[in-house]
Design a protein around this motif. Structure first.
Motif, PDB file in Angstrom:
ATOM      1  N   ASP A  30       0.450  -1.358  -0.224  1.00 24.78           N
ATOM      2  CA  ASP A  30      -0.325  -0.091   0.072  1.00 24.78           C
ATOM      3  C   ASP A  30       0.922   0.694  -0.257  1.00 24.78           C
ATOM      4  O   ASP A  30       0.780   2.329  -0.575  1.00 24.78           O
ATOM      5  CB  ASP A  30      -1.232  -0.484   1.327  1.00 24.78           C
ATOM      6  N   LEU A  31       1.938   0.928   1.027  1.00 24.55           N
ATOM      7  CA  LEU A  31       2.740   2.557   0.301  1.00 24.55           C
ATOM      8  C   LEU A  31       3.595   3.015  -0.340  1.00 24.55           C
ATOM      9  O   LEU A  31       3.611   3.089  -1.049  1.00 24.55           O
ATOM     10  CB  LEU A  31       3.713   2.307   1.813  1.00 24.55           C
ATOM     11  N   ASP A  32       4.278   1.349  -1.129  1.00 26.90           N
ATOM     12  CA  ASP A  32       5.206   1.632  -2.620  1.00 26.90           C
ATOM     13  C   ASP A  32       4.237   2.154  -3.685  1.00 26.90           C
ATOM     14  O   ASP A  32       3.426   3.082  -4.374  1.00 26.90           O
ATOM     15  CB  ASP A  32       5.458   0.650  -2.628  1.00 26.90           C
ATOM     16  N   PHE A  33       2.148   1.559  -3.561  1.00 19.72           N
ATOM     17  CA  PHE A  33       1.102   1.964  -4.515  1.00 19.72           C
ATOM     18  C   PHE A  33       1.173   3.475  -4.037  1.00 19.72           C
ATOM     19  O   PHE A  33       1.023   4.359  -5.389  1.00 19.72           O
ATOM     20  CB  PHE A  33       0.271   1.326  -4.572  1.00 19.72           C
ATOM     21  N   LYS A  34       0.629   3.648  -3.013  1.00 22.14           N
ATOM     22  CA  LYS A  34       0.610   5.050  -2.384  1.00 22.14           C
ATOM     23  C   LYS A  34       1.406   6.005  -3.252  1.00 22.14           C
ATOM     24  O   LYS A  34       1.172   7.278  -3.683  1.00 22.14           O
ATOM     25  CB  LYS A  34       0.799   5.788  -0.965  1.00 22.14           C
ATOM     26  N   PRO A  38       1.551   9.927  -7.739  1.00 20.78           N
ATOM     27  CA  PRO A  38       2.006  11.041  -8.823  1.00 20.78           C
ATOM     28  C   PRO A  38       2.955  10.758  -9.553  1.00 20.78           C
ATOM     29  O   PRO A  38       2.442  11.658 -10.447  1.00 20.78           O
ATOM     30  CB  PRO A  38       2.749  11.706  -7.091  1.00 20.78           C
ATOM     31  N   GLU A  39       3.685  10.209  -9.628  1.00 19.53           N
ATOM     32  CA  GLU A  39       4.440   9.319 -10.718  1.00 19.53           C
ATOM     33  C   GLU A  39       3.751   9.347 -12.233  1.00 19.53           C
ATOM     34  O   GLU A  39       4.263   9.381 -13.232  1.00 19.53           O
ATOM     35  CB  GLU A  39       5.518   8.406 -10.649  1.00 19.53           C
ATOM     36  N   GLN A  40       3.014   8.074 -11.789  1.00 18.75           N
ATOM     37  CA  GLN A  40       1.737   8.052 -12.575  1.00 18.75           C
ATOM     38  C   GLN A  40       1.286   8.444 -13.374  1.00 18.75           C
ATOM     39  O   GLN A  40       1.033   8.233 -14.540  1.00 18.75           O
ATOM     40  CB  GLN A  40       1.154   6.452 -12.099  1.00 18.75           C
ATOM     41  N   LEU A  41       0.819   9.744 -12.534  1.00 17.38           N
ATOM     42  CA  LEU A  41      -0.222  10.832 -13.319  1.00 17.38           C
ATOM     43  C   LEU A  41       0.400  11.268 -14.137  1.00 17.38           C
ATOM     44  O   LEU A  41      -0.301  12.384 -14.699  1.00 17.38           O
ATOM     45  CB  LEU A  41      -1.245  11.276 -11.987  1.00 17.38           C
ATOM     46  N   GLU A  42       1.962  12.186 -13.329  1.00 15.52           N
ATOM     47  CA  GLU A  42       1.856  13.379 -14.217  1.00 15.52           C
ATOM     48  C   GLU A  42       1.555  14.238 -14.427  1.00 15.52           C
ATOM     49  O   GLU A  42       0.721  14.156 -15.056  1.00 15.52           O
ATOM     50  CB  GLU A  42       2.485  13.250 -16.170  1.00 15.52           C
ATOM     51  N   LEU A  43       1.660  14.701 -12.821  1.00 15.05           N
ATOM     52  CA  LEU A  43       0.656  16.101 -12.118  1.00 15.05           C
ATOM     53  C   LEU A  43       0.389  17.111 -13.124  1.00 15.05           C
ATOM     54  O   LEU A  43      -0.398  17.801 -13.412  1.00 15.05           O
ATOM     55  CB  LEU A  43       0.312  16.518 -10.764  1.00 15.05           C
ATOM     56  N   SER A  44       1.207  17.088 -13.500  1.00 16.78           N
ATOM     57  CA  SER A  44       1.573  18.654 -13.874  1.00 16.78           C
ATOM     58  C   SER A  44       0.659  18.552 -15.794  1.00 16.78           C
ATOM     59  O   SER A  44       1.157  19.933 -16.919  1.00 16.78           O
ATOM     60  CB  SER A  44       2.884  18.741 -14.517  1.00 16.78           C
TER      61      SER A  44
END
Length: 69
Positions: A30-34, A38-44
């Motif tokens: 769960d910690l690893d997924f959390k 942000p990296e997977q979604l590329e917020l910018s």
């Protein structure tokens, strides 16, 4: 008999309790997924398409990751 390294209680076998091992594994996953969200979604790249609530959640997760580093 020995002491479980996870829960610090007596174990009837020479190993840690199976449920303690599984619980620890799930928590680490769960910690690893959390940390990867942000990296997977590329917020910018997608910030203009998200609702305010979703932006706040993702920014909070990104801050938590930066603070732990």
């Amino acid at each position: 008999m020995k002491i479980c390294t996870v829960c610090k209680k007596i174990s009837g076998s020479d190993d840690d309790h199976l449920d303690c091992i599984q619980k620890q594994r799930v928590e680490l996953e769960d910690l690893d997924f959390k940390n990867k969200i942000p990296e997977q979604l590329e917020l910018s790249n997608i910030s203009q398409d998200l609702g305010v609530e979703v932006k706040a959640i993702l920014e909070h997760l990104a801050k938590d990751k930066e603070e732990k580093l």
